[in-house]
Design a protein around this motif. Structure first.
Motif, short mmCIF file in Angstrom:
data_model
loop_
_atom_site.label_atom_id
_atom_site.label_comp_id
_atom_site.label_asym_id
_atom_site.label_seq_id
_atom_site.Cartn_x
_atom_site.Cartn_y
_atom_site.Cartn_z
N ASN A 129 0.81 -1.22 0.00
CA ASN A 129 0.00 0.00 0.00
C ASN A 129 0.84 1.28 0.00
O ASN A 129 0.31 2.37 0.16
N SER A 130 2.15 1.12 -0.17
CA SER A 130 3.00 2.31 -0.26
C SER A 130 2.91 2.90 -1.65
O SER A 130 2.72 2.17 -2.63
N ARG A 131 3.09 4.19 -1.72
CA ARG A 131 3.17 4.83 -3.03
C ARG A 131 4.59 4.61 -3.57
O ARG A 131 5.55 4.55 -2.80
N ILE A 132 4.70 4.51 -4.87
CA ILE A 132 5.98 4.12 -5.45
C ILE A 132 7.09 5.12 -5.16
O ILE A 132 8.22 4.75 -4.91
N ARG A 133 6.73 6.40 -5.10
CA ARG A 133 7.79 7.39 -4.85
C ARG A 133 8.39 7.25 -3.45
O ARG A 133 9.45 7.78 -3.16
N GLU A 134 7.67 6.53 -2.54
CA GLU A 134 8.21 6.35 -1.19
C GLU A 134 9.22 5.22 -1.12
O GLU A 134 9.85 5.03 -0.09
N LEU A 135 9.36 4.45 -2.20
CA LEU A 135 10.23 3.27 -2.16
C LEU A 135 11.67 3.61 -2.52
O LEU A 135 11.94 4.58 -3.21
N SER A 136 12.58 2.75 -2.04
CA SER A 136 13.99 2.91 -2.40
C SER A 136 14.18 2.42 -3.84
O SER A 136 13.30 1.76 -4.41
N GLY A 137 15.35 2.72 -4.40
CA GLY A 137 15.65 2.32 -5.77
C GLY A 137 15.55 0.82 -5.97
O GLY A 137 14.99 0.34 -6.95
N GLY A 138 16.06 0.06 -4.98
CA GLY A 138 16.02 -1.40 -5.08
C GLY A 138 14.60 -1.92 -5.07
O GLY A 138 14.24 -2.83 -5.81
N MET A 139 13.77 -1.31 -4.20
CA MET A 139 12.37 -1.72 -4.11
C MET A 139 11.64 -1.43 -5.43
O MET A 139 10.80 -2.22 -5.86
N LYS A 140 11.97 -0.30 -6.04
CA LYS A 140 11.32 0.03 -7.31
C LYS A 140 11.63 -1.02 -8.37
O LYS A 140 10.78 -1.40 -9.15
N ARG A 141 12.88 -1.49 -8.36
CA ARG A 141 13.23 -2.55 -9.31
C ARG A 141 12.43 -3.81 -9.05
O ARG A 141 12.01 -4.50 -9.97
N ARG A 142 12.21 -4.10 -7.77
CA ARG A 142 11.39 -5.27 -7.44
C ARG A 142 9.97 -5.09 -7.97
O ARG A 142 9.35 -6.04 -8.43
N VAL A 143 9.47 -3.85 -7.88
CA VAL A 143 8.11 -3.59 -8.38
C VAL A 143 8.06 -3.87 -9.89
O VAL A 143 7.12 -4.47 -10.39
N LEU A 144 9.11 -3.45 -10.59
CA LEU A 144 9.16 -3.70 -12.04
C LEU A 144 9.11 -5.20 -12.34
O LEU A 144 8.45 -5.64 -13.27
N ILE A 145 9.82 -5.97 -11.51
CA ILE A 145 9.82 -7.42 -11.72
C ILE A 145 8.44 -7.98 -11.40
O ILE A 145 7.90 -8.81 -12.14
N ALA A 146 7.83 -7.48 -10.32
CA ALA A 146 6.49 -7.94 -9.95
C ALA A 146 5.50 -7.66 -11.08
O ALA A 146 4.66 -8.50 -11.42
N LYS A 147 5.63 -6.49 -11.69
CA LYS A 147 4.73 -6.13 -12.80
C LYS A 147 4.90 -7.10 -13.97
O LYS A 147 3.94 -7.45 -14.64
N ALA A 148 6.15 -7.50 -14.21
CA ALA A 148 6.41 -8.41 -15.33
C ALA A 148 5.94 -9.83 -15.01
O ALA A 148 5.51 -10.56 -15.89
N LEU A 149 6.01 -10.22 -13.73
CA LEU A 149 5.69 -11.61 -13.37
C LEU A 149 4.21 -11.84 -13.12
O LEU A 149 3.73 -12.96 -13.20
N CYS A 150 3.47 -10.76 -12.82
CA CYS A 150 2.09 -10.94 -12.36
C CYS A 150 1.17 -11.41 -13.47
O CYS A 150 0.05 -11.82 -13.21
N HIS A 151 1.62 -11.36 -14.72
CA HIS A 151 0.76 -11.91 -15.76
C HIS A 151 1.30 -13.23 -16.28
O HIS A 151 1.01 -13.64 -17.41
N GLU A 152 2.07 -13.89 -15.44
CA GLU A 152 2.53 -15.27 -15.69
C GLU A 152 3.16 -15.47 -17.07
O GLU A 152 2.67 -16.28 -17.86
N PRO A 153 4.24 -14.75 -17.37
CA PRO A 153 4.87 -14.91 -18.68
C PRO A 153 5.61 -16.24 -18.79
O PRO A 153 6.06 -16.79 -17.79
N ARG A 154 5.70 -16.75 -20.01
CA ARG A 154 6.49 -17.97 -20.26
C ARG A 154 7.91 -17.58 -20.66
O ARG A 154 8.83 -18.40 -20.61
N VAL A 155 8.05 -16.36 -21.15
CA VAL A 155 9.36 -15.86 -21.55
C VAL A 155 9.57 -14.54 -20.83
O VAL A 155 8.73 -13.64 -20.91
N LEU A 156 10.66 -14.43 -20.10
CA LEU A 156 10.91 -13.21 -19.34
C LEU A 156 12.18 -12.53 -19.84
O LEU A 156 13.24 -13.16 -19.92
N PHE A 157 12.04 -11.27 -20.22
CA PHE A 157 13.20 -10.49 -20.63
C PHE A 157 13.64 -9.63 -19.46
O PHE A 157 12.84 -8.85 -18.92
N LEU A 158 14.89 -9.77 -19.08
CA LEU A 158 15.44 -8.94 -18.00
C LEU A 158 16.54 -8.08 -18.62
O LEU A 158 17.59 -8.59 -18.99
#
Lengths: 309, 253
Positions: A129-158
């Motif tokens: 429930n935190s707003r993204i601007r309140e997160l650290s740089g590392g946490m923001k990267r995790r959010v990006l990964i969460a966004k990519a994983l939440c639609h269950e991709p079969r191929v993941l580009f990092l």
């Protein structure tokens, strides 16, 4: 089994005439982790962007899961998750909402249990429930990964997943990648950290100036990398390698002043002790010895230099 | 059709609106009230009637249109400009959606916001003047069509704009003058003949005329022509957006 990603002679020439991709061909098997290794500006991100639909290729074709990325882009893109290089997130949005948004955008029905699992896996659940601007740089990267994983991709580009992240996050990232591999997700990551490619990839593709220079199993590369050379400088030059030393397959330098011995550090024994004993038995007097290792980095650099020449 | 995607974009955009609900509604309500005080009470008391309608009531459709058009444009242009500005557009481009679905999501949300604001202004107007809507269905139709077409137009501006200044430029330089000169606060028939002819080249005259007709039953141009004009404007905007996504203009490198 057909490759899950098939790239055939893919080209991208920008309006200014710059050729970012000069006919790239690549096949990626389902479930493997391939690292695209190359210096900045090599075309790594362009290749990923073209496959994901962010930039339009100007030639060639590509398939993801057997679906052409242009003519059946919907089916192709449904299978793809993308974690971009730059942190691009809406600062005022809550973590959970931006992740749910991504799932919807990729045509998936709401699934709160899955979102919770992804967020927990990335240690983001407490921050949901935190707003993204309140997160650290590392946490923001995790959010990006969460966004990519939440639609269950079969191929993941990092795309450069660990550029500029701290050691802890890098280790976490490798663990996440390992977990995804066990679930059978195919992962294509770009990096210019050789250790990263070594640590997690099955295969390594070296790319430079819009061309793929080599695609090789990491194990094969490691074998080349595991080779070491022992150089022995002699006090007095010799005309030829003494017959008694024939079994060591030594190279004699042109001036006769040094002998080179190649060995494998991962072998049972290196043979160095026996060689040195044999040298002294032959009455050769040594001035200096040194060892050199051809690292992946060296292979990489020499390949880049060759392609530049 | 990728309905979950349309819903996701729509919900996301509406969430932004509700996050700033007070600001979103308060400013149009205050500015409308000011218009009523200035045009309706101060100036209007000296103008008895326009075409048999009290001046205070006569300007209500114009005020609603002015707010709805500017809100539709600013909401839609910001909605698509912002992801471009902060680079989150990559996600939209890489998603399994086509341009039509993207447009429904963004434009639908922007139009909904504009419609809500229009209705709030109409409610506010009731506090100041007596108005009777003669053709409520036609009124809502014109309102919805205006919200939609100007949101489409705003979407184009949002894609075209390369900085925040450009984002403001078209609404300020084009829309506001056209609305003011489009008979929002007067009837075209009050103008000298030359200006009446010139006004017919202003597309907003047709919208205004049709919208005012739905309130008072009087129009500067025929209602059919008004509908045709708005349909034409919508079609042009859709055509431009189709071209934008086909060529990747200012969204794909």
């Amino acid at each position: 089994m057909p490759p899950i990603v098939k790239v055939e002679n893919l080209q991208k020439t920008y309006d200014g005439g710059f050729e970012a991709l000069k006919g790239v061909s690549l096949e990626i098997e389902e479930g493997e982790i391939i690292a695209l290794l190359g210096p900045n500006g090599a075309g790594k991100t362009t290749l990923i962007s073209a496959l994901c639909g962010i930039t339009g290729p100007t030639g060639g074709r590509a398939e993801v899961g057997g679906h052409d990325i242009i003519t059946s882009y919907r089916k192709a893109r449904e299978m793809i998750g993308l974690v971009p290089q730059e942190v691009a997130l809406e600062p005022f949005e809550k973590v959970i909402n931006t992740v749910k948004f991504s799932r919807g955008l990729f045509g998936k029905q709401r699934d709160d249990a899955l979102i919770e699992r992804v967020l927990r896996q990335l240690s983001l659940w407490d921050k949901r429930n935190s707003r993204i601007r309140e997160l650290s740089g590392g946490m923001k990267r995790r959010v990006l990964i969460a966004k990519a994983l939440c639609h269950e991709p079969r191929v993941l580009f990092l795309d450069e997943p660990t550029a500029g992240v701290d050691v802890e996050l890098r280790r976490d990232m490798w663990q996440i990648v390992d977990g995804l591999r066990r679930e059978g997700v195919t992962i294509i990551l770009t990096t210019h950290y050789i250790e990263e490619a070594e640590a997690i990839a099955d295969r390594i593709a070296v790319i430079n100036k819009g061309e793929i220079l080599l695609v090789e199993d990491k194990a094969a590369l490691m074998t080349r990398m595991g080779r070491k050379t022992l150089r022995i400088d002699l006090r007095d030059p010799v005309d030829k390698v003494p017959d008694a030393l024939a079994e060591y397959d030594l190279d004699l330098s042109d001036d006769g002043h040094s002998l080179s011995y190649h060995y494998d550090t991962r072998g049972e024994g290196t043979g160095i002790t026996r060689l040195l004993q044999a040298l002294s038995a032959e009455g050769l007097s040594l001035r200096d010895i040194q060892t050199t290792q051809s690292s992946l980095e060296e292979i990489f650099v020499s390949m880049i230099q060759e392609s530049a020449a | 059709m990728n309905f979950p995607a349309i819903r996701a974009i729509y919900k996301y955009e509406m969430a932004r609106f509700f996050r700033t609900l007070m600001e979103s509604l308060l400013s149009p309500v205050i500015s409308t009230s000011l218009y009523f005080v200035v045009f309706g009470a101060a100036i209007g008391s000296r103008i008895s009637e326009v075409e048999g309608v009290a001046y205070g009531a006569f300007i209500v459709p114009g005020l609603i249109m002015l707010s709805v058009m500017t809100q539709a444009i600013s909401n839609a242009s910001f909605g698509i400009y912002f992801p471009k500005f902060i680079d989150t557009i990559f996600e939209i481009l890489s998603a399994p959606i086509n341009f039509f679905e993207i447009v429904i999501g963004y434009v639908g949300a922007a139009a909904t916001k504009a419609l809500l604001i229009g209705l709030v202004i109409l409610a506010t107007a009731h506090f100041f003047v007596d108005i009777e809507i003669q053709h409520p269905v036609a009124m809502l139709t014109f309102l919805v069509l205006t919200c939609l077409s100007f949101s489409l137009f705003g979407f184009i501006i949002g894609i075209w704009a390369e900085n925040f200044q450009q984002l403001q430029l078209i609404p300020l330089l084009v829309i506001t003058p056209l609305v003011f000169l489009g008979g929002s606060f007067y009837s075209i028939s009050m103008l000298p003949p030359v200006w009446q002819t010139i006004s017919l080249f202003n597309p907003i005259v047709y919208l205004m005329s049709g919208f005012r007709w739905s309130f008072f039953g009087q129009a500067d141009v025929s209602v059919g022509l008004s509908l045709l004009a708005i349909a034409l404007f919508t079609a042009i905007c859709l055509g431009v957006i189709w071209w934008i996504f086909k060529t990747g203009y200012r969204i794909k490198s």
